[in-house]
Design a protein around this motif. Structure first.
Motif, PDB file in Angstrom:
ATOM      1  N   GLN A 116      39.949  37.424  32.570  1.00  0.00           N
ATOM      2  CA  GLN A 116      40.906  38.372  32.595  1.00  0.00           C
ATOM      3  C   GLN A 116      40.505  39.364  31.678  1.00  0.00           C
ATOM      4  O   GLN A 116      40.032  39.198  30.480  1.00  0.00           O
ATOM      5  N   ARG A 151      34.380  40.486  42.925  1.00  0.00           N
ATOM      6  CA  ARG A 151      35.717  40.674  43.709  1.00  0.00           C
ATOM      7  C   ARG A 151      36.896  40.784  42.408  1.00  0.00           C
ATOM      8  O   ARG A 151      36.568  40.701  41.113  1.00  0.00           O
ATOM      9  N   LEU A 152      37.932  41.604  42.805  1.00  0.00           N
ATOM     10  CA  LEU A 152      38.930  42.085  41.927  1.00  0.00           C
ATOM     11  C   LEU A 152      40.141  41.419  42.632  1.00  0.00           C
ATOM     12  O   LEU A 152      40.455  41.649  43.802  1.00  0.00           O
ATOM     13  N   GLN A 153      40.947  40.959  41.686  1.00  0.00           N
ATOM     14  CA  GLN A 153      42.230  40.598  42.223  1.00  0.00           C
ATOM     15  C   GLN A 153      43.294  41.979  42.600  1.00  0.00           C
ATOM     16  O   GLN A 153      43.429  42.659  41.936  1.00  0.00           O
ATOM     17  N   ASP A 154      43.776  41.858  43.705  1.00  0.00           N
ATOM     18  CA  ASP A 154      44.743  43.018  44.155  1.00  0.00           C
ATOM     19  C   ASP A 154      45.906  42.973  43.205  1.00  0.00           C
ATOM     20  O   ASP A 154      46.476  41.925  42.980  1.00  0.00           O
ATOM     21  N   LEU A 185      35.286  33.852  36.145  1.00  0.00           N
ATOM     22  CA  LEU A 185      36.659  34.372  36.627  1.00  0.00           C
ATOM     23  C   LEU A 185      37.446  34.832  35.443  1.00  0.00           C
ATOM     24  O   LEU A 185      37.672  33.993  34.319  1.00  0.00           O
ATOM     25  N   THR A 224      41.788  41.192  36.705  1.00  0.00           N
ATOM     26  CA  THR A 224      41.331  39.854  37.159  1.00  0.00           C
ATOM     27  C   THR A 224      40.340  39.867  37.832  1.00  0.00           C
ATOM     28  O   THR A 224      40.309  40.464  39.080  1.00  0.00           O
ATOM     29  N   ALA A 225      38.998  39.691  37.252  1.00  0.00           N
ATOM     30  CA  ALA A 225      37.728  40.133  38.120  1.00  0.00           C
ATOM     31  C   ALA A 225      36.723  38.666  38.049  1.00  0.00           C
ATOM     32  O   ALA A 225      36.792  37.892  37.075  1.00  0.00           O
ATOM     33  N   GLU A 226      36.061  38.658  39.077  1.00  0.00           N
ATOM     34  CA  GLU A 226      35.245  37.476  39.448  1.00  0.00           C
ATOM     35  C   GLU A 226      33.764  38.280  39.134  1.00  0.00           C
ATOM     36  O   GLU A 226      33.396  39.220  39.839  1.00  0.00           O
ATOM     37  N   MET A 264      42.052  38.638  46.696  1.00  0.00           N
ATOM     38  CA  MET A 264      40.987  39.416  45.947  1.00  0.00           C
ATOM     39  C   MET A 264      40.067  40.138  46.987  1.00  0.00           C
ATOM     40  O   MET A 264      40.126  39.852  47.999  1.00  0.00           O
ATOM     41  N   LYS A 265      39.630  41.593  46.369  1.00  0.00           N
ATOM     42  CA  LYS A 265      39.046  42.454  46.949  1.00  0.00           C
ATOM     43  C   LYS A 265      37.398  42.255  47.123  1.00  0.00           C
ATOM     44  O   LYS A 265      37.357  42.130  45.626  1.00  0.00           O
TER      45      LYS A 265
END
Length: 80
Positions: free
Chosen positions: A55, A77-80, A53, A60-62, A1-2
């Motif tokens: 969808q 964060r966002l999932q890469d 978390l 897919t975001a935190e 995640m970024k």
């Protein structure tokens, strides 16, 4: 995640995130995948947060919501 730590607009339904607006794009939340509490770094003056978390379309975001009245929403964060 970024990691982002960017303030975002989140619309809420039944006390949970329902729609995320990020970079002018609206993402409906299809599912809340997880939810937890984060106490914050009190020594830096951070408020406790409720974290999700989600969808939301292709994302897919935190997301973090500062607890208390007027609490801001953050894209953590966002999932890469």
């Amino acid at each position: 995640m970024k990691a982002y730590q960017t303030e975002v607009q989140v619309d809420v339904r039944e006390a949970r995130p329902a729609r995320l607006t990020w970079h002018g794009q609206v993402y409906p939340v299809q599912a809340v995948l997880d939810e937890w509490q984060y106490g914050g770094r009190w020594w830096l003056g951070e408020r406790p947060r409720t974290c999700y978390l989600v969808q939301a379309g292709p994302l897919t975001a935190e997301l973090h919501r500062e607890d208390g009245e007027g609490g801001r929403w953050w894209l953590a964060r966002l999932q890469d």
